[in-house]
Design an enzyme around this catalytic site. Structure first.
Site, PDB file in Angstrom:
ATOM      1  N   ARG A 157      43.972  41.599  20.179  1.00  0.00           N
ATOM      2  CA  ARG A 157      42.554  41.708  20.514  1.00  0.00           C
ATOM      3  C   ARG A 157      42.009  43.131  20.537  1.00  0.00           C
ATOM      4  O   ARG A 157      42.620  44.054  21.067  1.00  0.00           O
ATOM      5  CB  ARG A 157      42.274  41.023  21.855  1.00  0.00           C
ATOM      6  CG  ARG A 157      42.930  41.646  23.071  1.00  0.00           C
ATOM      7  CD  ARG A 157      42.703  40.756  24.296  1.00  0.00           C
ATOM      8  NE  ARG A 157      43.265  41.356  25.503  1.00  0.00           N
ATOM      9  CZ  ARG A 157      42.546  41.800  26.518  1.00  0.00           C
ATOM     10  NH1 ARG A 157      41.240  41.721  26.485  1.00  0.00           N
ATOM     11  NH2 ARG A 157      43.126  42.308  27.595  1.00  0.00           N
ATOM     12  N   LYS A 183      47.521  40.604  22.936  1.00  0.00           N
ATOM     13  CA  LYS A 183      47.824  41.994  23.295  1.00  0.00           C
ATOM     14  C   LYS A 183      46.871  42.942  22.561  1.00  0.00           C
ATOM     15  O   LYS A 183      46.507  42.695  21.410  1.00  0.00           O
ATOM     16  CB  LYS A 183      49.275  42.326  22.901  1.00  0.00           C
ATOM     17  CG  LYS A 183      49.689  43.789  23.151  1.00  0.00           C
ATOM     18  CD  LYS A 183      51.134  44.012  22.763  1.00  0.00           C
ATOM     19  CE  LYS A 183      51.524  45.492  22.831  1.00  0.00           C
ATOM     20  NZ  LYS A 183      51.405  46.046  24.204  1.00  0.00           N
ATOM     21  N   HIS A 184      46.476  44.047  23.231  1.00  0.00           N
ATOM     22  CA  HIS A 184      45.755  45.143  22.576  1.00  0.00           C
ATOM     23  C   HIS A 184      46.756  45.928  21.722  1.00  0.00           C
ATOM     24  O   HIS A 184      47.553  46.714  22.252  1.00  0.00           O
ATOM     25  CB  HIS A 184      45.153  46.104  23.614  1.00  0.00           C
ATOM     26  CG  HIS A 184      43.962  45.589  24.331  1.00  0.00           C
ATOM     27  ND1 HIS A 184      42.883  45.022  23.690  1.00  0.00           N
ATOM     28  CD2 HIS A 184      43.657  45.580  25.666  1.00  0.00           C
ATOM     29  CE1 HIS A 184      41.964  44.681  24.595  1.00  0.00           C
ATOM     30  NE2 HIS A 184      42.416  45.001  25.795  1.00  0.00           N
ATOM     31  N   VAL A 185      46.732  45.728  20.422  1.00  0.00           N
ATOM     32  CA  VAL A 185      47.667  46.445  19.553  1.00  0.00           C
ATOM     33  C   VAL A 185      47.177  46.356  18.116  1.00  0.00           C
ATOM     34  O   VAL A 185      46.438  45.431  17.746  1.00  0.00           O
ATOM     35  CB  VAL A 185      49.102  45.853  19.678  1.00  0.00           C
ATOM     36  CG1 VAL A 185      49.179  44.457  19.064  1.00  0.00           C
ATOM     37  CG2 VAL A 185      50.146  46.778  19.074  1.00  0.00           C
TER      38      VAL A 185
END
Length: 413
Positions: free
Chosen positions: A129, A189-191
């Site tokens: 995300r 996950k922020h990635v």
């Protein structure tokens, strides 16, 4: 009483009445301040209420406008008032349809060609995300859908320092952990985009969401200054230092107009760390260094290629109804019933992570910022047009008639 005496008496009586009529009645100082405060509060309340009503009226005007969609039964799109007219007409659902129709591309629009879900090698959604695109709302939708559609919901733990670009060994470690999750599952996950097949691991179903890049950086600017943000961060990580009051008091317009480094978006500049979220395309371009310079053509083309070849759906915050409809059609194992869930819980879902401390920003300042976001805006428009193509391919009556026997299999595979 004589006539003169009577006239004199009446004049004295009138003078007394006028004296009482125009006499200033002193009020205590605190009472005056209270009245002023109440007046200001009422004025502010009326302003906010009028602004909200105006937004609703604009939404109703868009929904009620007659168009070719009425005859086609296309009612899934909603274009917000601030976004309508901000970009070229081709970036609206109706504009995309008219363009494809006028160029003869409607006949070649095909669900299978636009459906990367069928390329996945495991029954697992990887939602890497992007921050400040409504991803908290989508996470809550997925959590509720996990109960409805019987899949497992997983999200990365909150971290003190969140690193979105990983070294190659870190990428492999993360991909291996995700690949070992039981199927069906969702992992969030922020990635940056991570290519699982590079490490000989099965390919997941990639999903993400984008937002108007200028609105997104404004949202981030005020999000990291919101009081509740620091309360949550301090509760999770007590040793975190509090920011300087002068930094907290910054406003975006002054920041841009004064040439503050925080709001100076220079092409080609690389800024690393959680404090910089100007590069929305970075989440699609990948972990390579070539993806880090801001607003470059190279990063733009890499990000476009990943969206086209890897992602099942890249939703658009400004086209939420269209996004939900496309997710339900192209990733039905996980998103079946998403529109019903959103419709019954919209009032709650739209308030998730809402920042009431964010003031309005003038269009003049937004236009100044847009000049430096040319490639980021092009990437956003590219994702939006792709989403519209996916919607049209799955919803146009003639497409449904010709492919009705095969449509579920095409979308599900």
């Amino acid at each position: 009483m004589s006539l003169n005496a009577e006239r004199s008496y009446k004049m004295k009586l009138r003078d007394v009445e006028n004296a009482f009529k125009y006499r200033r009645i002193p009020y205590p100082k605190r009472s005056v301040e209270l009245i002023a405060l109440l007046a200001i509060s009422c004025t502010f309340f009326l302003f906010m209420h009028t602004n909200k009503l105006n937004s609703r009226l604009k939404e109703m005007e868009v929904k009620l406008q007659p168009s070719e969609f009425s005859a086609l039964g296309l009612t899934g799109n909603h274009i917000s008032g601030h976004d309508a007219g901000k970009h070229d007409d081709i970036n609206t659902l109706h504009g995309t349809y008219q363009y494809l129709k006028s160029t003869g591309q409607m006949s070649s629009l095909n669900v299978r060609d636009l459906n990367n879900t069928r390329k996945a090698q495991m029954d697992l959604v990887f939602f890497n995300r992007v921050p400040k695109v409504g991803s908290q709302t989508f996470m809550e939708l997925l959590r509720r859908l996990s109960e409805r559609n019987n899949f497992q919901f997983h999200r990365d733990a909150v971290q003190k320092v969140e690193t979105i670009r990983l070294a190659e060994d870190q990428q492999q470690e993360m991909a291996e952990v995700i690949s070992e999750l039981p199927e069906p599952s969702v992992f969030i996950k922020h990635v940056c985009f991570t290519n699982f097949t590079k490490f000989n691991l099965p390919k997941p179903i990639y999903l993400n969401v984008v937002r108007d890049p200028v609105e997104r950086v404004i949202s981030w600017f005020y999000y990291v200054r919101a009081p509740w943000y620091f309360v949550e961060r301090k509760a999770a990580f007590p040793d975190l230092p509090l920011p300087h009051p002068a930094w907290l008091k910054k406003d975006f317009e002054t920041c841009v107009l004064s040439g503050d480094q925080e709001c100076t978006y220079t092409q080609g500049v690389t800024v690393e760390g959680i404090g910089d979220h100007r590069r929305q395309s970075l989440f699609f371009c990948g972990h390579d260094y070539e993806c880090t310079p801001f607003n470059t053509v190279g990063a733009l083309e890499r990000a476009k290629f990943a969206v086209e070849q890897q992602y099942a759906v890249v939703g658009v915050l400004e086209d939420l109804n269209t996004t939900l409809s496309v997710l339900e059609k192209y990733v039905p194992r996980f998103f079946e019933g998403v529109r019903d869930i959103y419709a019954t819980s919209a009032e709650y879902l739209t308030k998730i992570n809402k920042n009431n401390f964010k003031p309005p920003v003038s269009e003049h300042v937004k236009d100044i910022v847009r000049r430096n976001f040319t490639n980021e805006i092009e990437f956003y428009q590219f994702c939006r047009q792709r989403l519209h193509k996916q919607y049209l391919a799955a919803h146009l009556p003639q497409r449904i008639i010709t492919d009705s026997a095969h449509l579920p299999a095409l979308i599900g595979n």
